[in-house]
Design an enzyme around this catalytic site. Structure first.
Site, PDB file in Angstrom:
ATOM      1  N   CYS A 129      89.355  15.488  64.401  1.00  9.87           N
ATOM      2  CA  CYS A 129      89.991  15.770  63.108  1.00  9.87           C
ATOM      3  C   CYS A 129      91.278  14.982  62.875  1.00  9.87           C
ATOM      4  O   CYS A 129      91.591  14.633  61.734  1.00  9.87           O
ATOM      5  CB  CYS A 129      90.218  17.264  62.960  1.00  9.87           C
ATOM      6  SG  CYS A 129      88.640  18.134  62.754  1.00  9.87           S
ATOM      7  N   ASP A 156      94.644  21.683  62.314  1.00 14.00           N
ATOM      8  CA  ASP A 156      93.668  22.604  62.941  1.00 14.00           C
ATOM      9  C   ASP A 156      94.135  23.267  64.240  1.00 14.00           C
ATOM     10  O   ASP A 156      93.337  23.395  65.198  1.00 14.00           O
ATOM     11  CB  ASP A 156      92.339  21.869  63.196  1.00 14.00           C
ATOM     12  CG  ASP A 156      91.696  21.339  61.918  1.00 14.00           C
ATOM     13  OD1 ASP A 156      92.259  21.551  60.837  1.00 14.00           O
ATOM     14  OD2 ASP A 156      90.624  20.711  62.019  1.00 14.00           O
ATOM     15  N   LYS A 174      85.936  17.324  58.907  1.00 14.33           N
ATOM     16  CA  LYS A 174      86.864  16.886  59.938  1.00 14.33           C
ATOM     17  C   LYS A 174      88.120  16.279  59.309  1.00 14.33           C
ATOM     18  O   LYS A 174      89.227  16.460  59.797  1.00 14.33           O
ATOM     19  CB  LYS A 174      86.184  15.870  60.880  1.00 14.33           C
ATOM     20  CG  LYS A 174      84.885  16.378  61.507  1.00 14.33           C
ATOM     21  CD  LYS A 174      85.062  17.687  62.249  1.00 14.33           C
ATOM     22  CE  LYS A 174      83.769  18.104  62.957  1.00 14.33           C
ATOM     23  NZ  LYS A 174      83.823  19.499  63.417  1.00 14.33           N
ATOM     24  N   LYS A 211      89.812  23.204  54.978  1.00 11.28           N
ATOM     25  CA  LYS A 211      88.916  22.044  54.843  1.00 11.28           C
ATOM     26  C   LYS A 211      87.565  22.331  55.499  1.00 11.28           C
ATOM     27  O   LYS A 211      87.520  22.904  56.583  1.00 11.28           O
ATOM     28  CB  LYS A 211      89.582  20.804  55.455  1.00 11.28           C
ATOM     29  CG  LYS A 211      89.857  20.901  56.953  1.00 11.28           C
ATOM     30  CD  LYS A 211      90.674  19.712  57.399  1.00 11.28           C
ATOM     31  CE  LYS A 211      90.916  19.648  58.882  1.00 11.28           C
ATOM     32  NZ  LYS A 211      89.745  19.488  59.727  1.00 11.28           N
ATOM     33  N   GLN A 218      95.809  -3.679  67.149  1.00  9.27           N
ATOM     34  CA  GLN A 218      95.829  -4.728  66.121  1.00  9.27           C
ATOM     35  C   GLN A 218      97.065  -4.585  65.211  1.00  9.27           C
ATOM     36  O   GLN A 218      96.984  -4.782  63.997  1.00  9.27           O
ATOM     37  CB  GLN A 218      94.553  -4.689  65.271  1.00  9.27           C
ATOM     38  CG  GLN A 218      93.266  -4.757  66.111  1.00  9.27           C
ATOM     39  CD  GLN A 218      92.028  -4.689  65.249  1.00  9.27           C
ATOM     40  OE1 GLN A 218      91.847  -5.506  64.363  1.00  9.27           O
ATOM     41  NE2 GLN A 218      91.182  -3.690  65.507  1.00  9.27           N
ATOM     42  N   GLU A 254      90.155  23.967  59.772  1.00  8.08           N
ATOM     43  CA  GLU A 254      88.737  23.663  59.554  1.00  8.08           C
ATOM     44  C   GLU A 254      87.968  24.972  59.516  1.00  8.08           C
ATOM     45  O   GLU A 254      88.173  25.837  60.382  1.00  8.08           O
ATOM     46  CB  GLU A 254      88.197  22.768  60.687  1.00  8.08           C
ATOM     47  CG  GLU A 254      86.713  22.439  60.507  1.00  8.08           C
ATOM     48  CD  GLU A 254      86.144  21.555  61.625  1.00  8.08           C
ATOM     49  OE1 GLU A 254      86.920  21.012  62.426  1.00  8.08           O
ATOM     50  OE2 GLU A 254      84.905  21.428  61.681  1.00  8.08           O
ATOM     51  N   VAL A 299      94.859  18.994  66.691  1.00  8.26           N
ATOM     52  CA  VAL A 299      93.656  18.806  67.514  1.00  8.26           C
ATOM     53  C   VAL A 299      92.429  18.603  66.632  1.00  8.26           C
ATOM     54  O   VAL A 299      92.390  19.086  65.520  1.00  8.26           O
ATOM     55  CB  VAL A 299      93.446  20.023  68.444  1.00  8.26           C
ATOM     56  CG1 VAL A 299      94.599  20.153  69.416  1.00  8.26           C
ATOM     57  CG2 VAL A 299      93.240  21.327  67.675  1.00  8.26           C
TER      58      VAL A 299
HETATM   59  N1  TIU Z   1      89.568  20.040  64.441  1.00 10.40           N
HETATM   60  C1  TIU Z   1      88.641  19.343  65.084  1.00 10.40           C
HETATM   61  O1  TIU Z   1      88.931  18.367  65.759  1.00 10.40           O
HETATM   62  N2  TIU Z   1      87.340  19.825  65.014  1.00 10.40           N
HETATM   63  C2  TIU Z   1      86.399  19.632  66.001  1.00 10.40           C
HETATM   64  O2  TIU Z   1      85.263  20.075  65.875  1.00 10.40           O
HETATM   65  N3  TIU Z   1      86.828  18.992  67.112  1.00 10.40           N
HETATM   66  C3  TIU Z   1      86.133  18.800  68.281  1.00 10.40           C
HETATM   67  O3  TIU Z   1      86.624  18.055  69.125  1.00 10.40           O
HETATM   68  N4  TIU Z   1      84.990  19.431  68.473  1.00 10.40           N
END
Ligand code: TIU
Length: 223
Positions: free
Chosen positions: A152, A14, A122, A119, A192, A62, A147
């Protein structure tokens, strides 16, 4: 750990303008999007090495269909964003496929032949063809970056772990709007003894990739 690099894919989660740039989905949620910029360069170096080595590269995005038929009302209605999913913004409709904001940032833009997984959720496995792609290419291990770390990236790594993939998360190739969530998101993965994955810096991954893949290429192996 030892990895079979020929059974390893790079998965970039993303890295879209909607999360990285002002005026997109991330900012409408009230976030400081400048927090994510630090991940771009480390991802770029690993991406270049992966391309050099002929590794399978997968980008995810996303987003939702223009009619929002794949966007659960609970997701669209959540919170009090300045603009909701589907609303018009400076980079087109927020988080909608085909709009400028939905696209991947120019620095990490997919090359022809690289796989792009769209997608609605998430996680990158939910309602996508990612599982089939990985099976087709005989992939067992994923280098995961992108990110945001705790949303995600974490969701995708948890999904992958349950499907039997070894996930190595690139610590400096991930970022969050909340630095403390980034730190804890990585800690959760590797606690862990690696409860659902492993974590390494891009420098360590690059060193291992360069030695291993060039060694294998010299021996005549290919994916
Ligand atoms: N790609 C992803 O992490 N989507 C989100 O909405 N992330 C947020 O941190 N909002």
């Amino acid at each position: 750990m030892e990895l079979d690099w020929l059974a390893t894919a790079l998965v970039i989660i993303d890295m879209q303008r909607d999360f990285m740039e002002p005026g997109g989905f991330g900012e409408t949620l009230g976030n400081d999007v400048s927090q994510l910029a630090r991940a771009v360069k480390p991802i770029g170096t690993v991406l270049a090495a992966a391309r050099d080595a002929g590794m399978l590269v997968i980008h995810t995005r996303e987003g939702h269909l223009p009619d929002l038929s794949d966007a659960p009302p609970a997701k669209v209605a959540r919170g009090a964003p300045s603009r909701r999913i589907g609303d018009p913004g400076p980079m087109g409709r927020i988080l909608i496929r085909g709009e400028a904001g939905h696209d991947i940032i120019p620095e990490l833009y997919p090359m022809a032949g690289e796989i792009v997984i769209d997608k609605p959720g998430k996680g990158a496995f939910y309602a996508t063809g990612l599982g089939d792609v990985l099976e087709k290419y005989g992939i067992e291990n994923l280098l995961v970056c992108g990110v945001t770390t705790e949303v995600c990236v974490n969701t995708t790594v948890r999904e992958a772990n349950d499907r039997g993939y070894r996930c190595i998360v690139i610590a400096d190739g991930c970022a969050s709007y909340f630095p403390e969530f980034h730190e804890m998101g990585l800690k959760m993965i590797k606690a862990q003894g690696g409860i659902f994955g492993w974590v390494a810096d891009s420098a360590a991954i690059l060193e291992a990739m360069t030695t291993e893949t060039f060694g294998k290429r010299a021996a005549g192996a290919s994916r």
